[in-house]
Design an enzyme around this catalytic site. Structure first.
Site, PDB file in Angstrom:
ATOM      1  N   THR A 271      14.135   0.584 -20.815  1.00  0.00           N
ATOM      2  CA  THR A 271      13.199   1.710 -20.868  1.00  0.00           C
ATOM      3  C   THR A 271      13.965   2.989 -20.534  1.00  0.00           C
ATOM      4  O   THR A 271      14.844   3.000 -19.667  1.00  0.00           O
ATOM      5  CB  THR A 271      11.984   1.517 -19.934  1.00  0.00           C
ATOM      6  OG1 THR A 271      12.429   1.450 -18.583  1.00  0.00           O
ATOM      7  CG2 THR A 271      11.206   0.265 -20.293  1.00  0.00           C
TER       8      THR A 271
ATOM      9  N   GLY B 186      -0.847   8.890  -9.367  1.00  0.00           N
ATOM     10  CA  GLY B 186      -0.906   7.546  -8.788  1.00  0.00           C
ATOM     11  C   GLY B 186      -0.308   6.490  -9.702  1.00  0.00           C
ATOM     12  O   GLY B 186       0.183   6.792 -10.800  1.00  0.00           O
TER      13      GLY B 186
ATOM     14  N   GLY C 117       4.963  -5.666  -8.903  1.00  0.00           N
ATOM     15  CA  GLY C 117       4.231  -6.801  -9.486  1.00  0.00           C
ATOM     16  C   GLY C 117       2.738  -6.523  -9.516  1.00  0.00           C
ATOM     17  O   GLY C 117       2.052  -6.798 -10.509  1.00  0.00           O
TER      18      GLY C 117
ATOM     19  N   ASP D 257       5.994   0.145 -14.730  1.00  0.00           N
ATOM     20  CA  ASP D 257       4.999  -0.918 -14.512  1.00  0.00           C
ATOM     21  C   ASP D 257       3.924  -0.879 -15.590  1.00  0.00           C
ATOM     22  O   ASP D 257       3.459  -1.926 -16.064  1.00  0.00           O
ATOM     23  CB  ASP D 257       4.363  -0.775 -13.130  1.00  0.00           C
ATOM     24  CG  ASP D 257       5.380  -0.954 -12.018  1.00  0.00           C
ATOM     25  OD1 ASP D 257       6.380  -1.666 -12.238  1.00  0.00           O
ATOM     26  OD2 ASP D 257       5.177  -0.381 -10.933  1.00  0.00           O
TER      27      ASP D 257
ATOM     28  N   ALA E 127      -0.530   6.533 -18.725  1.00  0.00           N
ATOM     29  CA  ALA E 127      -0.432   6.448 -17.254  1.00  0.00           C
ATOM     30  C   ALA E 127       0.255   7.683 -16.667  1.00  0.00           C
ATOM     31  O   ALA E 127      -0.129   8.143 -15.590  1.00  0.00           O
ATOM     32  CB  ALA E 127       0.302   5.172 -16.851  1.00  0.00           C
TER      33      ALA E 127
ATOM     34  N   ALA F 121       0.870  -1.182   0.000  1.00  0.00           N
ATOM     35  CA  ALA F 121       0.000   0.000   0.000  1.00  0.00           C
ATOM     36  C   ALA F 121       0.902   1.226   0.000  1.00  0.00           C
ATOM     37  O   ALA F 121       1.779   1.357   0.854  1.00  0.00           O
ATOM     38  CB  ALA F 121      -0.888  -0.012   1.237  1.00  0.00           C
TER      39      ALA F 121
ATOM     40  N   ASP G 140       2.493  12.630 -13.390  1.00  0.00           N
ATOM     41  CA  ASP G 140       3.144  11.780 -12.389  1.00  0.00           C
ATOM     42  C   ASP G 140       3.729  10.557 -13.102  1.00  0.00           C
ATOM     43  O   ASP G 140       2.979   9.733 -13.618  1.00  0.00           O
ATOM     44  CB  ASP G 140       2.091  11.347 -11.346  1.00  0.00           C
ATOM     45  CG  ASP G 140       2.650  10.451 -10.261  1.00  0.00           C
ATOM     46  OD1 ASP G 140       3.866  10.147 -10.291  1.00  0.00           O
ATOM     47  OD2 ASP G 140       1.879  10.044  -9.377  1.00  0.00           O
TER      48      ASP G 140
ATOM     49  N   ASN H 242       1.198  -3.569  -9.527  1.00  0.00           N
ATOM     50  CA  ASN H 242       0.903  -2.545 -10.547  1.00  0.00           C
ATOM     51  C   ASN H 242       0.933  -3.149 -11.953  1.00  0.00           C
ATOM     52  O   ASN H 242       0.100  -2.824 -12.802  1.00  0.00           O
ATOM     53  CB  ASN H 242       1.948  -1.424 -10.509  1.00  0.00           C
ATOM     54  CG  ASN H 242       1.836  -0.559  -9.276  1.00  0.00           C
ATOM     55  OD1 ASN H 242       0.803  -0.520  -8.622  1.00  0.00           O
ATOM     56  ND2 ASN H 242       2.924   0.135  -8.946  1.00  0.00           N
TER      57      ASN H 242
HETATM   58  P1  ATP Z   1       9.139   4.287 -12.600  1.00  0.00           P
HETATM   59  O1  ATP Z   1      10.297   3.784 -11.784  1.00  0.00           O
HETATM   60  O2  ATP Z   1       8.861   5.750 -12.468  1.00  0.00           O
HETATM   61  O3  ATP Z   1       7.929   3.451 -12.494  1.00  0.00           O
HETATM   62  P2  ATP Z   1      10.787   3.434 -14.717  1.00  0.00           P
HETATM   63  O4  ATP Z   1      12.019   4.242 -14.415  1.00  0.00           O
HETATM   64  O5  ATP Z   1      10.787   2.007 -14.369  1.00  0.00           O
HETATM   65  O6  ATP Z   1       9.527   4.150 -14.131  1.00  0.00           O
HETATM   66  P3  ATP Z   1      10.837   4.643 -17.319  1.00  0.00           P
HETATM   67  O7  ATP Z   1      11.973   4.193 -18.132  1.00  0.00           O
HETATM   68  O8  ATP Z   1      10.922   5.980 -16.662  1.00  0.00           O
HETATM   69  O9  ATP Z   1      10.495   3.504 -16.271  1.00  0.00           O
HETATM   70  O10 ATP Z   1       9.501   4.657 -18.184  1.00  0.00           O
HETATM   71  C1  ATP Z   1       8.958   3.483 -18.759  1.00  0.00           C
HETATM   72  C2  ATP Z   1       8.289   3.835 -20.066  1.00  0.00           C
HETATM   73  O11 ATP Z   1       7.259   4.783 -19.801  1.00  0.00           O
HETATM   74  C3  ATP Z   1       9.212   4.487 -21.079  1.00  0.00           C
HETATM   75  O12 ATP Z   1       9.836   3.491 -21.882  1.00  0.00           O
HETATM   76  C4  ATP Z   1       8.245   5.357 -21.864  1.00  0.00           C
HETATM   77  O13 ATP Z   1       7.646   4.605 -22.905  1.00  0.00           O
HETATM   78  C5  ATP Z   1       7.175   5.710 -20.856  1.00  0.00           C
HETATM   79  N1  ATP Z   1       7.387   7.055 -20.293  1.00  0.00           N
HETATM   80  C6  ATP Z   1       8.092   7.388 -19.179  1.00  0.00           C
HETATM   81  N2  ATP Z   1       8.081   8.733 -18.983  1.00  0.00           N
HETATM   82  C7  ATP Z   1       7.348   9.256 -19.990  1.00  0.00           C
HETATM   83  C8  ATP Z   1       6.950  10.579 -20.376  1.00  0.00           C
HETATM   84  N3  ATP Z   1       7.328  11.650 -19.659  1.00  0.00           N
HETATM   85  N4  ATP Z   1       6.184  10.731 -21.480  1.00  0.00           N
HETATM   86  C9  ATP Z   1       5.787   9.659 -22.222  1.00  0.00           C
HETATM   87  N5  ATP Z   1       6.122   8.386 -21.914  1.00  0.00           N
HETATM   88  C10 ATP Z   1       6.886   8.179 -20.830  1.00  0.00           C
END
Ligand code: ATP
Length: 307
Positions: A223, A291, A44, A256, A286, A15, A250, A46
């Site tokens: 990513t 959130g 997991g 996820d 997202a 949570a 956000d 999410n």
């Molecule tokens: P978090 O830890 O915040 O959950 P993460 O660091 O694991 O995220 P990121 O690489 O930041 O993952 O983002 C995953 C995917 O989300 C990216 O490959 C991209 O497609 C999408 N994404 C992230 N930020 C943006 C943004 N500002 N605008 C559009 N797409 C985004």
């Protein structure tokens, strides 16, 4: 016999309790805050909600406590259409994350107490053998004990499922895990931890992709936040740009959302690069909402963005 299409995800629920204030408190200080939010979290969990909302047939394996946070988790799975193979344990709390947010700088400080989910072990994987062995996709991360992740990936791989491993949060992993991954999907920070060098330039991203592939993964996806994602396998190497779905509100849980969307697309038989675009579109929507789990888009919204 019908073709396999199920997605089985092993991971934790926590949570998310987030407290906002003008600054982070000092030791022994009581500070009046300016806001509080409570919602379902845990990578997991999410990912399971994201995949189900994107149209996947999802089973989530986890543990929660017999308490209100556990009830919140089960209600979220029911609402999203996730089949919850979730053990409810007496005498231990559900996972919970205590998140301080500095409303001026956006900085945060987090304590995650995994509670019941910290007790996930190989027995949880064994108890779900039939489901894992008949799944199209098995996906897991590193928030629950490592041996459970390895056991699940091995079982799924032996049964011919497609395995997706999200090595998050960043930590060292044994080399024998790579051969169990059809897709390994780190973000930039996790990829840097795995390969031992910074991941900033395109060439560094490519080099990391090569290194992780050489260690035995079937394909590597890194990513890259607002830059999108990088796909690398033996015959193909490609950067896929992020989508824009409106103002970014956000980005927590973007990874996820990506993984949930990607897993659903792969479970439907889409080609990896198409599935990667589907994951990017899922995450792009997202990030326009606050959130994590509540921000995950529906299939109709993802299809509309993909055009
Ligand atoms: P978090 O830890 O915040 O959950 P993460 O660091 O694991 O995220 P990121 O690489 O930041 O993952 O983002 C995953 C995917 O989300 C990216 O490959 C991209 O497609 C999408 N994404 C992230 N930020 C943006 C943004 N500002 N605008 C559009 N797409 C985004």
């Amino acid at each position: 016999m019908s073709e396999k299409s199920g997605i089985v995800i092993l991971g934790i629920f926590a949570a998310d309790t987030a407290y906002k204030a003008k600054r982070l408190p000092h030791i022994a200080e009581t500070l009046m805050g300016s806001g509080f939010t409570l919602g379902p979290g845990g990578k997991g969990s999410n990912q399971a909600i994201a995949a189900a909302k994107a149209g996947g047939k999802v089973t989530f394996i986890s543990r929660v406590g017999n308490d209100p946070f556990g009830e919140m988790a089960l209600a979220a799975y029911a609402a999203a259409g996730v089949k919850a193979n979730v053990m409810k344990m007496d005498g231990v709390s559900s996972g919970a994350a205590f998140i301080f947010v500095d409303e001026v700088t956006g900085d945060n400080a987090i304590i995650v107490a995994p509670g019941a989910a910290g007790l996930i072990g190989i027995e949880d994987v064994d108890a779900n053998r039939a489901e894992i062995e008949s799944a199209a996709i098995f996906m897991t991360q590193l928030e629950q004990p490592l041996e459970a992740a390895i056991h699940g990936l091995s079982m799924a791989k032996r049964a011919g499922a497609t395995t997706i491993f999200n090595p998050a949060p960043a930590r060292a992993i044994p080399d024998n895990i790579y051969g169990l991954c059809d897709f390994i999907v780190p973000n930039e920070v996790e990829a840097a931890e795995l390969v031992g060098h910074a991941i900033a330039t395109d060439e560094e991203v490519r080099a990391a992709g090569r290194t992780l592939l050489d260690r035995g993964a079937g394909a590597v996806i890194i990513t890259l936040g607002a830059r999108g994602a990088f796909y690398h396998t033996a015959g193909q190497s490609e950067f896929v740009p992020a989508f824009s779905a409106g103002d970014v509100v956000d980005t927590t849980g973007a990874g996820d959302a990506f993984l949930g969307g990607f897993a659903t697309a792969i479970s439907e038989g889409q080609e990896p690069i198409e599935a990667l675009r589907f994951g990017c579109a899922t995450a792009a929507i997202a990030v326009t909402r606050p959130g994590t789990a509540p921000a995950m888009p529906s299939r109709a919204e993802i299809s509309a963005l993909l055009g």
